[in-house]
Design a protein around this motif. Sequence first.
Motif, PDB file in Angstrom:
ATOM      1  N   ILE A   1      37.952  13.839  39.370  1.00 17.41           N
ATOM      2  CA  ILE A   1      38.247  14.350  37.995  1.00 17.41           C
ATOM      3  C   ILE A   1      36.706  14.634  37.219  1.00 17.41           C
ATOM      4  O   ILE A   1      36.523  15.392  36.552  1.00 17.41           O
ATOM      5  CB  ILE A   1      39.492  13.711  37.257  1.00 17.41           C
ATOM      6  CG1 ILE A   1      40.579  13.733  38.255  1.00 17.41           C
ATOM      7  CG2 ILE A   1      39.198  13.910  35.652  1.00 17.41           C
ATOM      8  CD1 ILE A   1      41.785  12.768  37.450  1.00 17.41           C
ATOM      9  N   GLY A   2      35.975  13.579  37.314  1.00 15.93           N
ATOM     10  CA  GLY A   2      34.808  13.461  36.615  1.00 15.93           C
ATOM     11  C   GLY A   2      33.659  14.284  37.167  1.00 15.93           C
ATOM     12  O   GLY A   2      32.381  14.270  36.809  1.00 15.93           O
ATOM     13  N   SER A   3      33.961  14.966  38.406  1.00 10.88           N
ATOM     14  CA  SER A   3      32.865  15.724  39.021  1.00 10.88           C
ATOM     15  C   SER A   3      31.784  14.676  39.474  1.00 10.88           C
ATOM     16  O   SER A   3      30.748  15.368  39.911  1.00 10.88           O
ATOM     17  CB  SER A   3      32.384  16.663  38.019  1.00 10.88           C
ATOM     18  OG  SER A   3      31.456  16.393  37.257  1.00 10.88           O
ATOM     19  N   LEU A   4      32.002  13.629  39.794  1.00 16.44           N
ATOM     20  CA  LEU A   4      30.986  12.669  40.352  1.00 16.44           C
ATOM     21  C   LEU A   4      31.343  12.855  41.871  1.00 16.44           C
ATOM     22  O   LEU A   4      30.286  12.601  42.606  1.00 16.44           O
ATOM     23  CB  LEU A   4      31.326  11.464  40.069  1.00 16.44           C
ATOM     24  CG  LEU A   4      30.773  11.133  38.492  1.00 16.44           C
ATOM     25  CD1 LEU A   4      31.422   9.733  38.254  1.00 16.44           C
ATOM     26  CD2 LEU A   4      29.368  11.400  38.218  1.00 16.44           C
TER      27      LEU A   4
ATOM     28  N   ILE B   1      43.753  19.210  33.366  1.00 19.52           N
ATOM     29  CA  ILE B   1      43.487  18.927  34.823  1.00 19.52           C
ATOM     30  C   ILE B   1      44.615  19.240  35.369  1.00 19.52           C
ATOM     31  O   ILE B   1      45.681  18.974  35.074  1.00 19.52           O
ATOM     32  CB  ILE B   1      43.359  17.334  34.922  1.00 19.52           C
ATOM     33  CG1 ILE B   1      41.939  16.859  33.880  1.00 19.52           C
ATOM     34  CG2 ILE B   1      43.113  16.774  36.341  1.00 19.52           C
ATOM     35  CD1 ILE B   1      41.901  15.470  33.638  1.00 19.52           C
ATOM     36  N   ARG B   2      44.345  19.902  36.799  1.00 21.29           N
ATOM     37  CA  ARG B   2      45.309  19.942  37.556  1.00 21.29           C
ATOM     38  C   ARG B   2      44.966  19.867  38.993  1.00 21.29           C
ATOM     39  O   ARG B   2      43.773  20.385  39.446  1.00 21.29           O
ATOM     40  CB  ARG B   2      45.882  21.164  37.468  1.00 21.29           C
ATOM     41  CG  ARG B   2      46.775  21.732  38.585  1.00 21.29           C
ATOM     42  CD  ARG B   2      47.688  22.976  38.523  1.00 21.29           C
ATOM     43  NE  ARG B   2      48.538  22.683  37.317  1.00 21.29           N
ATOM     44  CZ  ARG B   2      49.226  23.867  36.687  1.00 21.29           C
ATOM     45  NH1 ARG B   2      49.031  24.938  36.986  1.00 21.29           N
ATOM     46  NH2 ARG B   2      50.126  23.595  35.757  1.00 21.29           N
ATOM     47  N   THR B   3      45.648  19.057  39.789  1.00 21.68           N
ATOM     48  CA  THR B   3      45.126  18.740  41.368  1.00 21.68           C
ATOM     49  C   THR B   3      46.283  19.528  42.189  1.00 21.68           C
ATOM     50  O   THR B   3      47.461  19.277  41.816  1.00 21.68           O
ATOM     51  CB  THR B   3      44.837  17.407  41.792  1.00 21.68           C
ATOM     52  OG1 THR B   3      46.184  16.874  41.726  1.00 21.68           O
ATOM     53  CG2 THR B   3      43.636  16.698  40.985  1.00 21.68           C
TER      54      THR B   3
ATOM     55  N   GLY C   1      41.812  20.867  49.448  1.00 24.20           N
ATOM     56  CA  GLY C   1      42.543  21.008  48.097  1.00 24.20           C
ATOM     57  C   GLY C   1      41.702  21.431  47.095  1.00 24.20           C
ATOM     58  O   GLY C   1      40.492  21.600  47.182  1.00 24.20           O
ATOM     59  N   SER C   2      42.385  21.261  45.933  1.00 26.66           N
ATOM     60  CA  SER C   2      41.613  21.889  44.683  1.00 26.66           C
ATOM     61  C   SER C   2      41.993  20.953  43.300  1.00 26.66           C
ATOM     62  O   SER C   2      42.971  20.215  43.349  1.00 26.66           O
ATOM     63  CB  SER C   2      42.250  23.080  43.988  1.00 26.66           C
ATOM     64  OG  SER C   2      41.913  23.437  43.096  1.00 26.66           O
ATOM     65  N   ALA C   3      40.751  20.711  42.605  1.00 26.27           N
ATOM     66  CA  ALA C   3      41.060  19.908  41.431  1.00 26.27           C
ATOM     67  C   ALA C   3      40.253  20.730  40.348  1.00 26.27           C
ATOM     68  O   ALA C   3      38.997  21.020  40.600  1.00 26.27           O
ATOM     69  CB  ALA C   3      40.077  18.633  41.491  1.00 26.27           C
TER      70      ALA C   3
ATOM     71  N   GLY D   1      38.963  24.196  33.260  1.00 24.93           N
ATOM     72  CA  GLY D   1      38.629  25.383  33.678  1.00 24.93           C
ATOM     73  C   GLY D   1      37.933  25.498  34.947  1.00 24.93           C
ATOM     74  O   GLY D   1      37.469  26.523  35.374  1.00 24.93           O
ATOM     75  N   ASN D   2      37.349  24.291  35.201  1.00 24.48           N
ATOM     76  CA  ASN D   2      36.366  24.447  36.656  1.00 24.48           C
ATOM     77  C   ASN D   2      36.905  23.815  37.656  1.00 24.48           C
ATOM     78  O   ASN D   2      37.445  22.738  37.563  1.00 24.48           O
ATOM     79  CB  ASN D   2      35.013  23.516  35.959  1.00 24.48           C
ATOM     80  CG  ASN D   2      34.256  23.999  35.025  1.00 24.48           C
ATOM     81  OD1 ASN D   2      33.482  24.676  34.819  1.00 24.48           O
ATOM     82  ND2 ASN D   2      34.620  23.422  33.466  1.00 24.48           N
ATOM     83  N   LYS D   3      36.740  24.833  38.500  1.00 26.22           N
ATOM     84  CA  LYS D   3      37.145  23.956  40.017  1.00 26.22           C
ATOM     85  C   LYS D   3      36.105  23.189  40.442  1.00 26.22           C
ATOM     86  O   LYS D   3      34.740  23.510  40.913  1.00 26.22           O
ATOM     87  CB  LYS D   3      37.245  25.282  41.044  1.00 26.22           C
ATOM     88  CG  LYS D   3      38.584  26.246  40.735  1.00 26.22           C
ATOM     89  CD  LYS D   3      39.954  25.678  41.134  1.00 26.22           C
ATOM     90  CE  LYS D   3      40.852  26.919  41.007  1.00 26.22           C
ATOM     91  NZ  LYS D   3      42.074  26.446  41.440  1.00 26.22           N
ATOM     92  N   ILE D   4      36.431  21.866  40.764  1.00 27.13           N
ATOM     93  CA  ILE D   4      35.442  20.841  40.985  1.00 27.13           C
ATOM     94  C   ILE D   4      34.707  21.252  42.304  1.00 27.13           C
ATOM     95  O   ILE D   4      33.630  20.875  42.706  1.00 27.13           O
ATOM     96  CB  ILE D   4      35.983  19.471  40.982  1.00 27.13           C
ATOM     97  CG1 ILE D   4      36.520  19.178  39.736  1.00 27.13           C
ATOM     98  CG2 ILE D   4      34.860  18.430  41.443  1.00 27.13           C
ATOM     99  CD1 ILE D   4      35.460  19.204  38.524  1.00 27.13           C
ATOM    100  N   GLU D   5      35.670  21.705  43.347  1.00 30.56           N
ATOM    101  CA  GLU D   5      35.183  21.673  44.704  1.00 30.56           C
ATOM    102  C   GLU D   5      34.173  23.107  44.761  1.00 30.56           C
ATOM    103  O   GLU D   5      33.435  23.050  45.917  1.00 30.56           O
ATOM    104  CB  GLU D   5      36.344  22.097  45.798  1.00 30.56           C
ATOM    105  CG  GLU D   5      36.981  23.449  45.324  1.00 30.56           C
ATOM    106  CD  GLU D   5      38.131  23.065  44.257  1.00 30.56           C
ATOM    107  OE1 GLU D   5      39.203  24.129  44.215  1.00 30.56           O
ATOM    108  OE2 GLU D   5      38.488  22.244  43.609  1.00 30.56           O
TER     109      GLU D   5
END
Length: 235
Positions: free
Chosen positions: A56-59, A7-9, A65-67, A71-75
């Motif tokens: 982080i949980g894609s809810l 995970i990276r934000t 910015g970015s989360a 390997g998935n960009k949540i935004e």
Amino acid sequence: MSNSFLIRTEKLYKKYPMGPTVLVALDNINITINKGEFVGLVGPSGSGKTTLLNIIGSLDSPTEGSAEVLGNKIETLSHQDAAKLRNNHIGFIFQTFNLLPVYTVYENVEFPLLLQDIPPAKRIELVMQALEWVGLADRKDSKPSQLSGGQSQRVAIARAVVKKPELILADEPTANLDAKNSHNIMETMVKLNEELDTTFIFATHDEKVMKYLKRKITLNDGYVQRDENISLNNQ
């Protein structure tokens, strides 16, 4: 996954319009979490920890910015792709257990596997393995109403780990438990973290949880106040 991090934000913000003003729930969050970590997002109510856990949980999605998670960009994820990420790779544990009352312990734990189209024989193997991990194989035919609070939370843990996800997110998992049950639950999660190398992230302000953490990320008014690794737990 080619990246070494899980995970990276980066420059992550979450903002909510409140009439003429804007509430900044997350303020420039920059964190990296690697595989196998046992991390707590800690801080008082309203500090932003549950909001960060939900992103982080894609809810939920960032405002700016970015989360990046597994390997998935949540935004950038569609609702369908976000659901696929959750179903296949992320387990959730909530303070209210969220068990389905009309189903047995076995059926509650099996439910995530039904979303993955796993064959029946394999489902039986995985469910029983998960129930053995949490010490509840003998209660597989019980209904949630027949369980104690500690047992119900262990069923919730089994449901989260049954698909062997890379990441488990726990939001105040001990809030409704007494001290003895809280410690038993945390010992179970430490064991699963060590045996399965599953990454655990907690949102909590419960001291009973904090003593088990290997890393604490302290949030205050939406920003990271402190990020510390803990080499020894005073248990």
